[in-house]
Design an enzyme around this catalytic site. Structure first.
Site, PDB file in Angstrom:
ATOM      1  N   ARG A  92     -49.982  -9.153 -33.682  1.00 15.45           N
ATOM      2  CA  ARG A  92     -49.714  -8.361 -32.360  1.00 15.45           C
ATOM      3  C   ARG A  92     -48.808  -9.269 -32.425  1.00 15.45           C
ATOM      4  NH1 ARG A  92     -48.657 -14.342 -31.236  1.00 15.45           N
ATOM      5  NH2 ARG A  92     -50.102 -15.274 -32.940  1.00 15.45           N
ATOM      6  N   ALA A 101     -58.408 -17.448 -27.451  1.00 15.30           N
ATOM      7  CA  ALA A 101     -59.041 -18.096 -27.198  1.00 15.30           C
ATOM      8  C   ALA A 101     -58.997 -19.788 -26.506  1.00 15.30           C
ATOM      9  CB  ALA A 101     -57.772 -18.923 -28.114  1.00 15.30           C
ATOM     10  N   CYS A 130     -46.068 -20.132 -27.680  1.00 12.28           N
ATOM     11  CA  CYS A 130     -45.304 -19.332 -26.962  1.00 12.28           C
ATOM     12  C   CYS A 130     -44.361 -19.396 -26.830  1.00 12.28           C
ATOM     13  CB  CYS A 130     -46.099 -18.979 -25.525  1.00 12.28           C
ATOM     14  SG  CYS A 130     -47.813 -18.709 -25.914  1.00 12.28           S
TER      15      CYS A 130
END
Length: 197
Positions: free
Chosen positions: A67, A152, A168
């Site tokens: 991803r 999630a 992130c």
């Protein structure tokens, strides 16, 4: 449940192979991985804060995934959902990643509202939050119009592991969980109910 991330990735790849060679077939993988820090295509190594000794002590793996995005954590106490589908089969343009993620997020918000959780979508970094604490993280990949990876939901407190990364790429990002909000559901009940949305 209790699946290693490498096995989850293999299962996802098998599903992707089926979808890429078939029409009108999709999968929804629901899992509870073993403790793993995953990093996507734009992750900086400096955002992994734990040493190898700490990773070993906490029995936490590090895994590179296909991803986009940066670092996140997956492990026990999470309901991880991977919708694997051709977007055109869902009535969306093959490149409509934003619309696809918005549809998924809307369904999760519907589930949360049904159990009394007031939450909202925020875009920086993208997720579902209660106040400024992240409850649901997203990391979707889109290739040739087919989605993979997903989201999630934090069922129990994940903060001890999130201390090992800048999630992130965000320093000091706080998380919460259904348990922290006073909602205690079993993993199986949560998984079944959220899938229905």
């Amino acid at each position: 449940r209790n699946i290693s991330f490498s096995d989850l990735e293999k299962l996802q790849k098998n599903c992707l192979d089926v979808v890429s060679h078939s029409s009108r077939i999709g999968f929804l993988l629901v899992s509870e991985p073993m403790p793993t820090f995953t990093h996507g295509k734009s992750a900086a190594t400096s955002d992994l804060l734990w040493s190898q000794a700490q990773l070993t002590e906490k029995k936490t793996q590090v895994y590179h995934v296909s991803r986009g995005g940066q670092w996140t954590y997956h492990g026990p106490g999470q309901v991880v959902l991977y919708p694997i589908a051709r977007l055109s089969d869902l009535g969306l343009h093959s490149k409509a990643a934003r619309a696809f993620i918005g549809t998924i997020a809307g369904s999760v918000l519907g589930f949360l509202n049904s159990i009394g959780v007031v939450a909202e979508i925020k875009t920086r970094p993208y997720g579902i939050y209660v106040s400024n604490q992240k409850l649901v993280s997203f990391g979707v990949n889109l290739h040739d119009g087919i989605s993979s990876h997903g989201l999630a939901l934090y069922l129990t407190d994940q903060s001890p592991y999130f201390e090992g990364i800048n999630p992130c790429g965000t320093i000091g990002q706080e998380s919460t969980s259904l348990a922290n909000l006073g909602i205690r559901l079993t993993w199986m009940n949560t998984a079944v109910e959220i899938v229905e949305y």
